[in-house]
Motif scaffolding. Sequence first.
Motif, PDB file in Angstrom:
ATOM      1  N   TYR A 210       0.827  -1.196   0.000  1.00 12.87           N
ATOM      2  CA  TYR A 210       0.000   0.000   0.000  1.00 12.87           C
ATOM      3  C   TYR A 210       0.869   1.258   0.000  1.00 12.87           C
ATOM      4  CZ  TYR A 210      -3.039  -3.654   1.841  1.00 12.87           C
ATOM      5  OH  TYR A 210      -3.714  -4.833   2.030  1.00 12.87           O
TER       6      TYR A 210
ATOM      7  N   ASN B  98       1.155   5.201   1.373  1.00 13.39           N
ATOM      8  CA  ASN B  98       0.659   6.067   2.439  1.00 13.39           C
ATOM      9  C   ASN B  98      -0.270   7.139   1.869  1.00 13.39           C
ATOM     10  OD1 ASN B  98       1.453   8.968   3.846  1.00 13.39           O
ATOM     11  ND2 ASN B  98       0.936   7.367   5.317  1.00 13.39           N
ATOM     12  N   ARG B  99      -1.378   7.322   2.546  1.00 13.13           N
ATOM     13  CA  ARG B  99      -2.406   8.258   2.081  1.00 13.13           C
ATOM     14  C   ARG B  99      -1.866   9.680   1.913  1.00 13.13           C
ATOM     15  NH1 ARG B  99      -8.280   9.648   4.824  1.00 13.13           N
ATOM     16  NH2 ARG B  99      -8.341  11.811   4.199  1.00 13.13           N
TER      17      ARG B  99
ATOM     18  N   SER C   4       0.600  10.052  -0.934  1.00 12.59           N
ATOM     19  CA  SER C   4      -0.131   9.955  -2.195  1.00 12.59           C
ATOM     20  C   SER C   4      -0.815  11.279  -2.516  1.00 12.59           C
ATOM     21  CB  SER C   4      -1.171   8.837  -2.112  1.00 12.59           C
ATOM     22  OG  SER C   4      -1.943   8.778  -3.299  1.00 12.59           O
TER      23      SER C   4
ATOM     24  N   ALA D 244       0.052   1.571   5.314  1.00 13.81           N
ATOM     25  CA  ALA D 244       1.401   1.474   4.751  1.00 13.81           C
ATOM     26  C   ALA D 244       2.445   1.226   5.835  1.00 13.81           C
ATOM     27  CB  ALA D 244       1.736   2.749   3.971  1.00 13.81           C
TER      28      ALA D 244
ATOM     29  N   GLN E   2      -8.745   4.557  -0.837  1.00 18.75           N
ATOM     30  CA  GLN E   2      -7.973   4.345   0.391  1.00 18.75           C
ATOM     31  C   GLN E   2      -8.445   3.137   1.188  1.00 18.75           C
ATOM     32  OE1 GLN E   2      -9.842   5.324   3.405  1.00 18.75           O
ATOM     33  NE2 GLN E   2      -8.278   4.415   4.716  1.00 18.75           N
TER      34      GLN E   2
ATOM     35  N   LYS F 249      -9.011  -0.247   2.671  1.00 20.26           N
ATOM     36  CA  LYS F 249      -8.171  -1.448   2.585  1.00 20.26           C
ATOM     37  C   LYS F 249      -8.939  -2.643   2.048  1.00 20.26           C
ATOM     38  CE  LYS F 249      -4.783  -4.032   5.325  1.00 20.26           C
ATOM     39  NZ  LYS F 249      -4.147  -4.157   6.667  1.00 20.26           N
TER      40      LYS F 249
ATOM     41  N   CYS G 223      -4.100   4.705  -2.496  1.00 20.60           N
ATOM     42  CA  CYS G 223      -3.273   3.876  -1.615  1.00 20.60           C
ATOM     43  C   CYS G 223      -2.988   2.504  -2.216  1.00 20.60           C
ATOM     44  CB  CYS G 223      -3.948   3.737  -0.249  1.00 20.60           C
ATOM     45  SG  CYS G 223      -4.080   5.308   0.642  1.00 20.60           S
TER      46      CYS G 223
END
Length: 703
Positions: free
Chosen positions: A6, A8-9, A12, A70, A542, A544, A569
């Motif tokens: 993933y 990281n928000r 990103s 992440a 985002q 998961k 993500c």
Amino acid sequence: MPSSSYINRELSWIEFNQRVLSEAQRPEKPLLERVKFLAISASNLDEFFQVRVGGLTLLKSAGSRTKDIAGMTPLQQLNAIRKRISQHITDQYTLYTDTLLPALHEQEIHISSVNAVDPSLVDNLKERFIEEVLPLLSPIAYEDTSKDDDAFPAPILPAMTLIVACELSIKNKAKSKRVVFVPITEIIERFIHIDKGSARYAIPVEDLICHFISELFPSESLHSHGVFRITRNGDIAVQEEDAIDLAGEMEEVLSARKTSNTVRLEVQSGCSRVIEKVIKQVTLAAPEQIYRIHGPLALSDFMQFAFIPGHDTLKSVQWEPQSPPSIDYANSIFDEISKKDIFLYHPYHSFDPVVRLLEEAASDDQVLSIKQVLYRTAKNSRIIDALIRAAHNGKQVTVLVELKARFDEARNLLRAEELQRAGVQIVYGVKGLKTHAKITLVIRKENNSIKRYCHFGTGNYNESTAKLYTDASILTAREDFGTDASLIFNAITGRSKLLQTKRILPAPTHMKKRILQLINSEAARAKAGEKASITAKVNSLQDKDIINALYNASKQGVKIRLNIRGICCLKPGKRNEAKNIEVISVIDYYLEHARIFQFYAGGKKLTFISSADWMTRNLEKRIELMVPIVDKKIKAALTEILDAAFLDNQQAHRILTDGDSQRVENKKERFRMQEHLQATAEKAAKTQTRKRNTTFEAHKPHD
């Protein structure tokens, strides 16, 4: 999946803003359009610090070591953000100083200090300063409390406002030095514009204050000065569990933001040591929160240069919204919706049909009731006016006003009070959730029975942003859609349990589960050797669970195309779980805002529009709607929109494995999605106009 699968928000998001900035870096773009994108990138960054950095700072202060998907703790995220943001800011100011500023000067648009303007203009500038700026200034004296217990407490300085700190002394008395803060309120124009011949000079107001400081402090001399700006934590939420009066609680939140902790301190380079020391004391900024800026602060204010009169050759060609070809404006909007579902793709299509629905409903004798959700509205809103008029005309009008719409809370409070005074029944959102759905329901009595007219959309009921954001919406009189709309409003306003709907899929109760089912169904078909595909257009990805389902579908062979404007993500690449996933982002003249999902479904092509992004907050913590598209022509139009993004070789970026972006290379045949959609809308409107002008319809006798 391991955390390495993933992105990281926050990082990103910064890459998204880098894509916005990259539009300002393109030499082939009109100059003032480049300035506009620079200002947008700065405005985006302001909100990012207020909300995202503010939230992480709170988590860090609370000692949280919870990791994101992440694998990063709040502290690790803050450190990574600072490192990446520092480079991003350097890119912004290098572009401004080395490229845009000289280019503006070449076009005789001079952003100058008072000392640099033609001397003949100085007296005029002084006069304008005295008349337009001086009366609106309210200096704040500073006393060093560390040396005197009886001194006044340090002043609370306003956030997101330029402040000039001045080191002054009484003339001929050097030992009388003191520091005064001069905040520049938002009612003061950032630039004073003055023309000489064909040249236009724009003088920053902070420079005017320093140059003409003697008009403010006539008996004192200016020794040094510094310009700075404070960003405070904006991630302050209402404590709904204890809230009896939600409107009152929101007012407290707005007040708290004015005094919340500093999350960023921008100090213009050249600031003296004395001034910088005082600024640090007053703002309580930690060293890692300080950003020394080599250029003018608040580049977001430079947006005004994109709209200065004249200089049309330096601006992009303005596209005009078109009349939807499916609507005959000679007829009542209710008659038009009764015939067929109406598809609108703003701003290529005018927002007027949506406004017209409400305006016509307000004065229609057959309309009994209007229900609507308002999240963000325009400053001078025809929609608000129509709702007030409807209430005055005796309609039952119910409006859910979402007070928790971040940074629109104050406006929404005023709007709610205005509507309530008119007799509109107001509901202040839902406890524990934000109401982000875009829905209007008009109930009309026709032939002694009730008929429901609905509008569902991906964007806000805001006439201003409807000209700037791309959004999809439908107007429909389908009975099952109307029944669902009534159920949804009854659940929201009555705070009752939402019963099973027939068509519309609401969050947080049904939407996420259905999306996962649709993704998993495609995976099962691919595993069985059948054709399977997913195409989605969202602002952010985002969640998961959604990402893992997409990874699994990709492993099974599902072809997945994602058009994601902002946060992503999901990590594309050649890994087994991502090899069938393509992710692009389109940054162009309009802000891409529509949410459209399509699943191949064995050839049925199940297509939806939605108010929700694929983020956990949208799917689990907000009231959102996902609306299936039934009409074949509308489904085809949405398919064309989805496909067009993946043909774009002018404004599209491909998202890479590390979250960075790479502009899609130009091919021999140039294709720009937004340009194509505008041309399509214009062609359809012209064709429909010609058809109506050459068609004669006879009046028929009534039965």
